[in-house]
Design an enzyme around this catalytic site. Structure first.
Site, PDB file in Angstrom:
ATOM      1  N   LYS A 146       0.846  -1.216   0.000  1.00  0.00           N
ATOM      2  CA  LYS A 146       0.000   0.000   0.000  1.00  0.00           C
ATOM      3  C   LYS A 146       0.880   1.264   0.000  1.00  0.00           C
ATOM      4  O   LYS A 146       0.712   2.189   0.808  1.00  0.00           O
ATOM      5  CB  LYS A 146      -0.979  -0.017   1.176  1.00  0.00           C
ATOM      6  CG  LYS A 146      -2.390   0.298   0.700  1.00  0.00           C
ATOM      7  CD  LYS A 146      -3.446  -0.019   1.693  1.00  0.00           C
ATOM      8  CE  LYS A 146      -4.712   0.782   1.426  1.00  0.00           C
ATOM      9  NZ  LYS A 146      -5.255   0.685   0.078  1.00  0.00           N
TER      10      LYS A 146
HETATM   11  C1  PLP Z   1      -4.958  -2.312  -4.834  1.00  0.00           C
HETATM   12  C2  PLP Z   1      -5.900  -2.697  -3.754  1.00  0.00           C
HETATM   13  N1  PLP Z   1      -6.265  -3.999  -3.645  1.00  0.00           N
HETATM   14  C3  PLP Z   1      -7.122  -4.406  -2.690  1.00  0.00           C
HETATM   15  C4  PLP Z   1      -7.681  -3.523  -1.797  1.00  0.00           C
HETATM   16  C5  PLP Z   1      -8.623  -4.011  -0.744  1.00  0.00           C
HETATM   17  O1  PLP Z   1      -8.004  -4.082   0.518  1.00  0.00           O
HETATM   18  P1  PLP Z   1      -8.823  -3.903   1.844  1.00  0.00           P
HETATM   19  O2  PLP Z   1      -9.929  -4.905   1.803  1.00  0.00           O
HETATM   20  O3  PLP Z   1      -7.871  -4.174   2.949  1.00  0.00           O
HETATM   21  O4  PLP Z   1      -9.337  -2.518   1.833  1.00  0.00           O
HETATM   22  C6  PLP Z   1      -7.343  -2.162  -1.885  1.00  0.00           C
HETATM   23  C7  PLP Z   1      -7.922  -1.187  -0.960  1.00  0.00           C
HETATM   24  O5  PLP Z   1      -7.401  -0.844   0.014  1.00  0.00           O
HETATM   25  C8  PLP Z   1      -6.414  -1.750  -2.865  1.00  0.00           C
HETATM   26  O6  PLP Z   1      -6.035  -0.473  -2.978  1.00  0.00           O
END
Ligand code: PLP
Length: 325
Positions: free
Chosen positions: A160
């Site tokens: 992230k």
């Molecule tokens: C690229 C990406 N994949 C998946 C997710 C989903 O992750 P989460 O369920 O922890 O929000 C996110 C969002 O945060 C994201 O930015």
């Protein structure tokens, strides 16, 4: 939906609660130039019947954030419990009584030119009212992007990391201009990774299948929640394995998961309907369960929720009782 922020809203910045208009960073900030920040996205849901705001999986988000910060060697000086407490306090100071999105961000804060990093780190937490991210009531139309998902050995998708989101922005921009609701990115092996801002699940022959965490995806917490609900509540087997692009064209059901999107059904991929082009029964059932669990309606999943007002009220009452005694 784009969340616009009120400049008078209180945010946590440089270890203080300050109005948003005072939370400013300099033009030479390292993270602005080189993408050297790590962020999180957390949801809080207002539950009218209980007059309570529930922060969803706050601990897990902050644990993930602190771990991811270590990838870039960014130090977040607060413990997970302290970060949860700051988040709840931020909501109380703003008097929020609606659904929210919380954006913690930690970053390399030196103001100078030069990509080499040092130990000047900063972080902030912003909470703001936020409705639906994607309007998925009738099901989404997704398109396979011509952009590839970033490789773990380039910029880890699980991290992230701010700079990695140029990849998501390029794919989203193309997808929206082409009339799709969301982009699906393949990894460099040509297999399905995830959406630009969400994870992906498909149903085939009664099983739920999602790309493995080693397929260049973010290790989503909503992904994890949905896997737990599917297995524990519905007895559905969940398989983590690589997915071919063409499996998306022949699968029984398809949906996306993420903190912002929640659980969003997909009814068309690349102009092809998913089965009959309607939201599938397993997707609907999981959507209902996810809604109930995140609003505090399912006792077994209260463990995911941090109540913002009740605990503060209980603490104040205890303080008053002590001072009376
Ligand atoms: C690229 C990406 N994949 C998946 C997710 C989903 O992750 P989460 O369920 O922890 O929000 C996110 C969002 O945060 C994201 O930015």
């Amino acid at each position: 939906m784009k969340a616009e922020a009120d400049p008078n809203m209180i945010v946590y910045f440089n270890n203080e609660y300050v109005p948003m208009r005072e939370a400013r960073v300099g033009i030479l900030t390292h993270a602005l130039h080189y993408g050297t920040g790590v962020f999180e996205g957390i949801r809080a849901y207002w539950e009218e019947d209980e007059q309570e705001l529930f922060v969803l999986r706050a601990r897990e988000h902050y644990e993930r954030w602190k771990q991811n910060c270590e990838i870039l060697r960014i130090n977040v000086p607060l413990e997970t419990d302290e970060l949860c407490a700051v988040t709840a306090e931020l909501m109380r100071r703003n008097g929020f009584r609606s659904n929210l999105y919380v954006r913690p961000i930690a970053y390399k804060s030196a103001e100078r030119i030069g990509v080499a990093t040092d130990d000047q780190d900063a972080f902030a937490i912003v909470a703001l009212p936020f409705g639906e991210y994607l309007h998925a009531d009738k099901g989404l139309h997704v398109g396979i992007s011509s952009w590839r998902r970033i490789e773990d050995n380039a910029i880890p998708a699980r991290g992230k990391i701010c700079g990695a989101y140029a990849n998501s922005a390029l794919a989203t921009d193309d997808a929206r201009r082409a009339g799709f609701d969301e982009a699906i990115l393949l990894n460099e092996n040509g297999q399905v990774a995830e959406g630009a801002t969400c994870n992906l699940f498909m149903a085939r022959a009664g099983k739920l299948i999602t790309p493995a965490v080693t397929d260049n995806v973010l290790e989503g917490l909503t992904r994890d929640s949905v896997m737990e609900l599917a297995t524990r509540e519905l007895g559905v087997e969940v398989v983590e394995r690589s997915i071919d692009r063409s499996e998306l064209y022949v699968c029984d059901e398809l949906f996306l998961t993420g903190t912002a999107v929640g659980l969003a059904p997909v009814t068309r991929v690349d102009h092809r309907p998913v089965r009959e082009g309607a939201i599938g029964p397993l997707t609907r059932r999981l959507q209902e369960l996810y809604f109930q669990a995140t609003r505090g309606h399912l006792p077994a999943y209260r463990k995911w929720l941090l109540p913002v007002y009740r605990d503060a009220h209980a603490a104040r009452t205890a303080e008053t009782q002590q001072s009376v005694a």
